[in-house]
Design a protein around this motif. Structure first.
Motif, PDB file in Angstrom:
ATOM      1  N   ASN A   1       0.377  -1.744   0.051  1.00 36.84           N
ATOM      2  CA  ASN A   1      -0.202  -0.215  -0.045  1.00 36.84           C
ATOM      3  C   ASN A   1       0.609   1.326   0.314  1.00 36.84           C
ATOM      4  OD1 ASN A   1      -2.167  -2.102   0.339  1.00 36.84           O
ATOM      5  ND2 ASN A   1      -1.924  -1.753   2.298  1.00 36.84           N
ATOM      6  N   PRO A   2       1.308   0.901  -1.298  1.00 32.86           N
ATOM      7  CA  PRO A   2       2.736   2.658  -1.017  1.00 32.86           C
ATOM      8  C   PRO A   2       2.211   3.939  -1.560  1.00 32.86           C
ATOM      9  CG  PRO A   2       2.923   1.114  -3.206  1.00 32.86           C
ATOM     10  CD  PRO A   2       1.937   0.566  -2.143  1.00 32.86           C
ATOM     11  N   PRO A   3       2.276   5.162  -1.609  1.00 34.86           N
ATOM     12  CA  PRO A   3       1.942   6.193  -1.818  1.00 34.86           C
ATOM     13  C   PRO A   3       2.247   5.779  -3.277  1.00 34.86           C
ATOM     14  CG  PRO A   3       3.551   6.334   0.432  1.00 34.86           C
ATOM     15  CD  PRO A   3       3.706   5.198  -0.300  1.00 34.86           C
ATOM     16  N   TYR A   4       1.274   6.541  -4.157  1.00 36.06           N
ATOM     17  CA  TYR A   4       1.204   6.818  -5.272  1.00 36.06           C
ATOM     18  C   TYR A   4       1.655   6.994  -5.966  1.00 36.06           C
ATOM     19  CZ  TYR A   4      -0.179  11.583  -5.577  1.00 36.06           C
ATOM     20  OH  TYR A   4      -0.164  12.889  -6.081  1.00 36.06           O
ATOM     21  N   THR A   5       2.926   8.333  -5.193  1.00 37.43           N
ATOM     22  CA  THR A   5       3.866   9.273  -5.566  1.00 37.43           C
ATOM     23  C   THR A   5       5.081   7.985  -5.266  1.00 37.43           C
ATOM     24  OG1 THR A   5       4.728  10.233  -3.500  1.00 37.43           O
ATOM     25  CG2 THR A   5       3.151  11.744  -4.822  1.00 37.43           C
ATOM     26  N   LEU A   6       5.324   6.691  -4.564  1.00 34.50           N
ATOM     27  CA  LEU A   6       6.776   6.081  -4.505  1.00 34.50           C
ATOM     28  C   LEU A   6       7.468   5.550  -5.645  1.00 34.50           C
ATOM     29  CD1 LEU A   6       8.922   5.472  -2.303  1.00 34.50           C
ATOM     30  CD2 LEU A   6       7.423   3.430  -2.048  1.00 34.50           C
ATOM     31  N   TYR A   7       6.342   5.036  -6.668  1.00 39.67           N
ATOM     32  CA  TYR A   7       7.156   4.019  -7.908  1.00 39.67           C
ATOM     33  C   TYR A   7       7.456   4.995  -8.218  1.00 39.67           C
ATOM     34  CZ  TYR A   7       7.699   1.432 -11.602  1.00 39.67           C
ATOM     35  OH  TYR A   7       8.111   0.550 -12.855  1.00 39.67           O
ATOM     36  N   PRO A   8       7.684   6.587  -9.170  1.00 43.21           N
ATOM     37  CA  PRO A   8       8.079   7.365  -9.764  1.00 43.21           C
ATOM     38  C   PRO A   8       9.738   7.884  -9.187  1.00 43.21           C
ATOM     39  CG  PRO A   8       6.224   8.419  -9.488  1.00 43.21           C
ATOM     40  CD  PRO A   8       5.859   6.825  -9.267  1.00 43.21           C
ATOM     41  N   ALA A   9       9.526   8.259  -7.998  1.00 49.08           N
ATOM     42  CA  ALA A   9      10.219   8.482  -7.190  1.00 49.08           C
ATOM     43  C   ALA A   9      11.864   7.479  -6.901  1.00 49.08           C
ATOM     44  CB  ALA A   9      10.079   9.094  -5.709  1.00 49.08           C
ATOM     45  N   LEU A  10      11.140   6.315  -7.111  1.00 47.43           N
ATOM     46  CA  LEU A  10      12.424   5.284  -7.459  1.00 47.43           C
ATOM     47  C   LEU A  10      12.342   4.726  -8.675  1.00 47.43           C
ATOM     48  CD1 LEU A  10      10.827   2.507  -4.836  1.00 47.43           C
ATOM     49  CD2 LEU A  10      12.155   3.366  -4.313  1.00 47.43           C
ATOM     50  N   GLU A  11      12.066   5.284  -9.284  1.00 50.73           N
ATOM     51  CA  GLU A  11      12.605   5.087 -11.541  1.00 50.73           C
ATOM     52  C   GLU A  11      13.457   6.395 -10.991  1.00 50.73           C
ATOM     53  OE1 GLU A  11       9.599   4.123 -13.397  1.00 50.73           O
ATOM     54  OE2 GLU A  11       8.599   6.341 -12.996  1.00 50.73           O
ATOM     55  N   GLN A  12      13.797   7.294 -10.066  1.00 47.53           N
ATOM     56  CA  GLN A  12      15.462   8.506 -10.494  1.00 47.53           C
ATOM     57  C   GLN A  12      15.830   7.888  -9.471  1.00 47.53           C
ATOM     58  OE1 GLN A  12      14.441  11.063 -12.821  1.00 47.53           O
ATOM     59  NE2 GLN A  12      12.475  10.127 -12.887  1.00 47.53           N
ATOM     60  N   ILE A  13      15.160   6.983  -8.542  1.00 47.45           N
ATOM     61  CA  ILE A  13      16.828   6.769  -7.490  1.00 47.45           C
ATOM     62  C   ILE A  13      17.270   5.571  -7.778  1.00 47.45           C
ATOM     63  CG2 ILE A  13      16.726   6.291  -4.841  1.00 47.45           C
ATOM     64  CD1 ILE A  13      14.279   7.590  -4.159  1.00 47.45           C
ATOM     65  N   LEU A  14      16.966   5.080  -8.388  1.00 47.88           N
ATOM     66  CA  LEU A  14      17.454   3.615  -8.290  1.00 47.88           C
ATOM     67  C   LEU A  14      18.796   3.462  -9.353  1.00 47.88           C
ATOM     68  CD1 LEU A  14      14.376   0.940  -8.243  1.00 47.88           C
ATOM     69  CD2 LEU A  14      16.770   1.218  -6.280  1.00 47.88           C
ATOM     70  N   PRO A  15      18.757   4.069 -10.756  1.00 48.32           N
ATOM     71  CA  PRO A  15      19.695   3.792 -11.452  1.00 48.32           C
ATOM     72  C   PRO A  15      20.907   4.893 -10.654  1.00 48.32           C
ATOM     73  CG  PRO A  15      17.301   4.729 -11.800  1.00 48.32           C
ATOM     74  CD  PRO A  15      17.523   4.080 -11.284  1.00 48.32           C
ATOM     75  N   TYR A  16      20.256   5.981  -9.854  1.00 44.49           N
ATOM     76  CA  TYR A  16      21.471   7.165  -9.282  1.00 44.49           C
ATOM     77  C   TYR A  16      22.187   6.054  -8.529  1.00 44.49           C
ATOM     78  CZ  TYR A  16      24.123  10.763  -7.508  1.00 44.49           C
ATOM     79  OH  TYR A  16      24.588  11.645  -7.704  1.00 44.49           O
ATOM     80  N   LEU A  17      21.795   5.182  -7.826  1.00 42.00           N
ATOM     81  CA  LEU A  17      22.826   3.974  -6.549  1.00 42.00           C
ATOM     82  C   LEU A  17      22.938   3.095  -6.622  1.00 42.00           C
ATOM     83  CD1 LEU A  17      19.656   4.304  -3.506  1.00 42.00           C
ATOM     84  CD2 LEU A  17      21.704   5.820  -3.832  1.00 42.00           C
ATOM     85  N   LYS A  18      22.154   2.603  -8.373  1.00 40.46           N
ATOM     86  CA  LYS A  18      23.492   1.188  -8.883  1.00 40.46           C
ATOM     87  C   LYS A  18      24.663   1.972 -10.041  1.00 40.46           C
ATOM     88  CE  LYS A  18      23.405  -0.995 -13.627  1.00 40.46           C
ATOM     89  NZ  LYS A  18      24.335   0.084 -14.270  1.00 40.46           N
ATOM     90  N   GLU A  19      24.540   3.508 -10.280  1.00 39.53           N
ATOM     91  CA  GLU A  19      25.592   3.514 -10.674  1.00 39.53           C
ATOM     92  C   GLU A  19      26.525   4.484  -9.534  1.00 39.53           C
ATOM     93  OE1 GLU A  19      26.936   7.448 -13.750  1.00 39.53           O
ATOM     94  OE2 GLU A  19      25.560   7.280 -13.171  1.00 39.53           O
ATOM     95  N   HIS A  20      26.970   4.981  -8.089  1.00 39.25           N
ATOM     96  CA  HIS A  20      27.196   5.642  -7.369  1.00 39.25           C
ATOM     97  C   HIS A  20      27.717   4.765  -6.282  1.00 39.25           C
ATOM     98  CE1 HIS A  20      27.671   9.273  -9.602  1.00 39.25           C
ATOM     99  NE2 HIS A  20      26.391   9.130  -9.940  1.00 39.25           N
ATOM    100  N   LEU A  21      26.840   4.166  -6.000  1.00 40.60           N
ATOM    101  CA  LEU A  21      27.215   2.845  -4.773  1.00 40.60           C
ATOM    102  C   LEU A  21      27.886   1.640  -5.275  1.00 40.60           C
ATOM    103  CD1 LEU A  21      23.788   3.662  -2.429  1.00 40.60           C
ATOM    104  CD2 LEU A  21      26.329   4.460  -2.441  1.00 40.60           C
ATOM    105  N   ALA A  22      27.494   1.486  -6.814  1.00 42.26           N
ATOM    106  CA  ALA A  22      28.502   0.492  -7.107  1.00 42.26           C
ATOM    107  C   ALA A  22      29.579  -0.209  -6.204  1.00 42.26           C
ATOM    108  CB  ALA A  22      28.330  -0.058  -8.425  1.00 42.26           C
ATOM    109  N   GLU A  23      30.253  -1.291  -5.996  1.00 47.99           N
ATOM    110  CA  GLU A  23      31.137  -1.909  -6.285  1.00 47.99           C
ATOM    111  C   GLU A  23      32.003  -2.353  -7.482  1.00 47.99           C
ATOM    112  OE1 GLU A  23      31.395  -3.517  -2.160  1.00 47.99           O
ATOM    113  OE2 GLU A  23      30.390  -1.349  -0.865  1.00 47.99           O
ATOM    114  N   ASP A  24      31.730  -3.059  -8.053  1.00 57.44           N
ATOM    115  CA  ASP A  24      31.771  -3.321  -9.289  1.00 57.44           C
ATOM    116  C   ASP A  24      30.654  -3.826 -10.703  1.00 57.44           C
ATOM    117  OD1 ASP A  24      30.000  -6.057  -9.035  1.00 57.44           O
ATOM    118  OD2 ASP A  24      31.423  -7.351  -7.855  1.00 57.44           O
TER     119      ASP A  24
END
Length: 285
Positions: free
Chosen positions: A250-273
């Motif tokens: 039962n997430p906020p309806y705003t969460l999915y579009p936010a995660l569409e921005q958050i996850l690619p950024y974290l993948k790039e900048h928190l990646a260890e390999d």
């Protein structure tokens, strides 16, 4: 049973994902004037000194929050999260990192309530001391229980206001925790079907992880988001965490579009390999 201390992992990649989702959800709940409860089933100590021996043991914050602390190109939700961490540290170097109770207290209004469960005797002692040092208004908002959050969650539901955010983030050191999550969610939804539930889980080489997520996806009459972040290739020996995920019911309806921005950024900048990746799924009613 009591070997786990969250300070070992404070500010790591899992905290970055979990706490960004938590802040987004709290901010969303604040849009309506009706009071709400935050229920934290595994609260920890509340706030952590990254110079402490527990935090310095693995210094996991160095590959988590530290990588974002000085950046100026953050997506909106990550910028909000990092700005809060900076304000907590009074604009100075990174020394303190908040647990979920501290984040909840920052974003909740005076009329909202916080229910904290922590079974680790040392952690609950520190948590209680940390809360007792706050002003009277905050102390009135908070209830601390030295009890098993899995077992006592249903006793808190439904809240009188019919609005609540429940955070479930055990250590999963005990493999039975995966089953406990499923049981707690079934019981919680029976009592409070419309509640918002944030479930953190580790990405480790255990079948129980994938079984738990599949069970959660099959729960009836819910909307859900499943977001995961892998930061490195799983180890050959099968030990250690190579990422983490958030399953939000039962997430906020705003969460999915936010995660569409958050996850690619974290993948790039928190990646260890080169094996870093993310997944993002959702189901609406």
């Amino acid at each position: 049973m009591f070997s786990y201390r969250h300070a070992f992992h404070a500010g790591n990649h899992a905290d970055v994902l979990k706490h960004t989702v938590l802040i987004h959800t709290l901010d969303y709940f604040n849009r309506k004037p009706t009071p709400y409860w935050v229920i934290d089933t595994h609260a920890g100590a509340g706030i952590y000194d990254l110079a402490d021996k527990w935090a310095e043991k693995n210094a996991e914050f160095e590959t988590g929050i530290s990588r974002l602390f000085g950046r100026t190109d953050l997506p909106e939700d990550l910028a909000t999260y990092v700005q809060y961490i900076k304000e907590l540290n009074l604009g100075e170097d990174l020394q303190f990192y908040p647990g979920s109770p501290w984040i909840a207290l920052e974003y909740m209004r005076d009329k909202d309530k916080l229910r904290l469960f922590e079974l680790h005797p040392s952690e609950v002692e520190i948590l209680t001391d940390n809360i007792q040092q706050q002003d009277a208004q905050i102390r009135r908002q908070v209830s601390i229980f030295e009890k098993n959050g899995f077992e006592y969650l249903k006793s808190q539901l439904p809240p009188p206001t019919r609005r609540a955010i429940t955070l479930i983030d055990p250590s999963y050191e005990d493999k039975h925790d995966y089953r406990h999550v499923i049981k707690a969610m079934k019981e919680g939804l029976e009592r409070f079907q419309t509640g918002c539930y944030l479930i953190w889980y580790p990405l480790v080489q255990r079948k129980e992880v994938y079984d738990m997520v599949q069970h959660l996806q099959k729960l009836p009459n819910i909307e859900w988001i499943n977001a995961s972040l892998t930061i490195k290739k799983p180890s050959k020996d099968g030990y250690g965490m190579h990422g983490s995920g958030m399953f939000v019911i039962n997430p906020p309806y705003t969460l999915y579009p936010a995660l569409e921005q958050i996850l690619p950024y974290l993948k790039e900048h928190l990646a260890e390999d080169a094996h870093a990746l993310y997944t993002l799924e959702h189901v609406e009613k």
